[in-house]
Enzyme design. Structure first.
Site, PDB file in Angstrom:
ATOM      1  CD1 TRP A  92       0.057  -1.045   3.345  1.00  0.00           C
ATOM      2  CD2 TRP A  92       0.203   1.191   3.277  1.00  0.00           C
ATOM      3  NE1 TRP A  92       0.681  -0.630   4.502  1.00  0.00           N
ATOM      4  CE2 TRP A  92       0.778   0.732   4.488  1.00  0.00           C
ATOM      5  CE3 TRP A  92       0.179   2.567   3.024  1.00  0.00           C
ATOM      6  CZ2 TRP A  92       1.329   1.593   5.450  1.00  0.00           C
ATOM      7  CZ3 TRP A  92       0.729   3.425   3.964  1.00  0.00           C
ATOM      8  CH2 TRP A  92       1.296   2.938   5.161  1.00  0.00           C
ATOM      9  CD  GLU A 173       8.600   0.497  10.444  1.00  0.00           C
ATOM     10  OE1 GLU A 173       8.229   1.555  10.969  1.00  0.00           O
ATOM     11  OE2 GLU A 173       8.203  -0.624  10.823  1.00  0.00           O
ATOM     12  CG  ASP A 258       3.185  -2.174   6.792  1.00  0.00           C
ATOM     13  OD1 ASP A 258       2.682  -3.135   6.184  1.00  0.00           O
ATOM     14  OD2 ASP A 258       3.537  -1.111   6.230  1.00  0.00           O
ATOM     15  CD  GLU A 259       5.216  -0.387  12.940  1.00  0.00           C
ATOM     16  OE1 GLU A 259       6.235  -1.117  12.876  1.00  0.00           O
ATOM     17  OE2 GLU A 259       5.272   0.852  12.840  1.00  0.00           O
ATOM     18  CG  HIS A 262       8.146  -4.500   9.733  1.00  0.00           C
ATOM     19  ND1 HIS A 262       7.896  -3.155   9.589  1.00  0.00           N
ATOM     20  CD2 HIS A 262       8.172  -5.011   8.472  1.00  0.00           C
ATOM     21  CE1 HIS A 262       7.789  -2.856   8.308  1.00  0.00           C
ATOM     22  NE2 HIS A 262       7.948  -3.967   7.613  1.00  0.00           N
TER      23      HIS A 262
END
Length: 393
Positions: A92, A173, A258-259, A262
Site C-alpha cells: 500500500w 516503514e 505492517d508493524e 516486522h
C-alpha cells in the site's frame, strides 16, 4: 546606557526523569556593549543544541568470534527473513488512503476528511501526533541498525541479506510517517510547524538504546519495539473507529499490520539465536531488560516543553493507547514466543538470567499497581502540537 538582555545558551542535565538528557536552557545576562557590537553579537549563529543522551555509552560489547554467527546466518536470513518483505508493487502507499490532489473532487474530499475528524478530542490528536513523530524519526532507526556489528550495511548498498533487510524495512516503514503526516496536515487540527520542529529536534538528538553495537541486543530491542508500535497503532485505530472516523481507523490499522509483520521477522531472528546460542541470548535479553527498553522518541522536544515525552506518554497511558501494562504484556509475550522457561543446558549465569526474565512481567505489574496508587493528581499541560491548548496529563 540602557541594559539589554541577550540570551546565552548553556546545557544542563535533567535528573527529573528516569531518562536523563541534556537540554539547552536559556540564561539571560545583562550586557553593556555598544549598540553596534550588541547587534553583531546577536547575529552570531547560536550553537545547535538538541536534547542528548548523557548516560555512559558502551560500544562493541559482542566478542569478535560471535560476529561469525551472523555471517554464517546470511543464507538463513535470505530464506527466512527477507520473505517478510513485500514487493513494492504489492505494498500500500499513502495516497491509497488520502484525498487525490489531481481529482476535481479534491477539495470536497479534504472537506469530508475535516468533517470526519472535527469532533475527535485534542488528547487523541496529541497521541496520534506523538506516534507520527516517532515514525518520522526513521533516519535514527536505520542509523541504529547500521551500528550493529556483523549485520550493518557496510557500503550503503551492500548485497548481504542483513543489509537488504535493513534498507527494505526502512523503505516500508517510511510510508507510515508519510501517511500520518499528510493526514494530520489535511485535518487542520494540529500545529504542523511545531510538529515539524519536534521532528527535527528528535532526529538531531539521535538515540542510544544501549544496544552496544551488539546484534543480540539490537534484535531483542527491535522485537520489543515492533510489538509496541503494533499495539499503539492498533489502539489508535480502535479509538478512531469509536470516534466515527473509519478512514482514520483504516489508516492506523494498516500501519499496525505492517508493524506486526516486522515484529514477526525480528522475533524470528532472536528465536534463531536462542537455537544457536541459548546461553548468550538469554543473558542478552536479561541485560536489555535490566537496562529497560527505552522508547525511540524519549528525547522528544518541541522547543518549549522540557518534559514533552513524559507528558505525551502520560496522555497515551490515560487513553489506553500504550501503557505500563502493555510493557509487561510484551515481555510476557516474548518470553512465551521464545520459550524462555523451557531453555535447558544453560550455564549458572544463564540460569540466573532465565529466572530474572521469567519473573519480571509480574514484578513490573506489581510496581505499576503501586505507582498508580501513588499517582499525583491530574493536571493540565499546554501542548504546542494542538496550538497550546491544555490537555489533562
Amino acid at each position: 546606557m540602557a541594559l539589554k538582555l541577550n540570551p546565552t545558551t548553556f546545557s544542563f542535565p535533567s535528573s527529573s526523569s528516569s531518562i536523563r538528557k541534556h537540554r539547552c536552557s536559556r540564561v539571560f545576562m545583562a550586557s553593556t556593549l555598544p549598540p553596534a557590537i550588541t547587534k553583531e553579537v546577536e547575529n552570531l549563529k547560536k550553537p545547535y543544541c538538541p536534547p542528548r543522551e548523557v548516560h555512559v555509552q558502551v560500544t562493541h560489547s559482542m566478542p569478535q568470534q560471535k560476529i561469525e554467527i551472523f555471517k554464517s546466518l546470511e543464507g538463513w536470513a535470505e530464506e527466512n527473513i527477507l520473505v517478510h518483505l513485500k514487493p513494492v508493487e504489492k505494498c500500500w502507499q499513502p495516497m491509497d488512503y488520502l484525498p487525490e490532489p489531481e481529482s476535481e473532487g479534491f477539495y470536497e474530499q479534504v472537506k469530508e476528511l475535516r468533517e470526519r475528524c472535527k469532533e475527535i478530542p485534542d488528547d487523541y490528536f496529541v497521541v496520534l501526533v506523538g506516534d507520527m513523530i516517532t515514525e518520522e524519526a526513521l533516519p535514527t532507526y536505520q542509523t541504529m541498525l547500521n551500528t550493529l556489528d556483523g549485520v550493518r550495511d557496510e557500503t550503503g548498498a551492500s548485497l548481504t541479506s542483513w543489509a537488504i533487510w535493513t534498507r527494505a524495512w526502512t523503505a516500508e516503514e517510511n510510508r507510515h510517517g508519510d501517511l500520518l503526516n499528510k493526514y494530520l496536515y489535511l485535518s487542520g487540527r494540529v500545529d504542523m510547524k511545531q510538529i515539524e520542529k519536534t521532528i527535527q529536534y528528535l532526529i538531531g538528538s539521535g538515540m542510544d538504546p544501549k544496544t552496544e553495537n551488539n546484534p543480540y541486543l539490537g534484535f531483542i530491542y527491535t522485537s520489543f519495539q515492533e510489538r509496541a508500535t503494533f499495539i499503539s497503532h492498533g489502539n489508535t485505530a480502535r479509538h478512531a473507529k469509536e470516534y466515527g472516523d473509519l478512514k482514520l481507523a483504516q489508516i492506523c490499522g494498516i500501519i499496525a499490520s505492517d508493524e506486526k509483520r516486522h515484529e514477526t521477522a525480528y522475533t524470528k531472528i532472536v528465536e534463531k539465536l536462542f537455537e544457536i546460542d541459548p546461553d548468550g541470548t538469554v543473558m542478552a535479553l536479561a541485560d536489555m531488560m535490566k537496562k529497560k527498553i527505552s522508547m525511540p522518541a524519549h528525547l522528544m522536544y518541541d522547543g518549549r516543553d522540557d518534559n514533552l515525552f513524559e507528558h505525551f506518554s502520560t496522555v497515551a497511558q490515560r487513553l489506553g493507547v500504550y501503557t505500563a501494562k502493555d510493557y509487561a504484556d510484551i515481555l510476557e509475550f516474548l518470553v512465551g514466543r521464545w520459550n524462555i522457561e523451557k531453555l535447558t543446558g544453560l550455564s549458572g549465569e544463564g540460569r540466573k538470567a532465565q529466572d530474572f526474565v521469567c519473573g519480571l512481567p509480574p514484578r513490573i505489574r506489581r510496581l505499576e499497581e503501586r505507582a498508580q496508587g501513588r499517582a499525583k493528581q491530574a493536571s493540565a499541560v499546554p501542548f504546542s502540537w494542538v496550538f497550546g491548548r491544555e490537555i489533562i496529563v
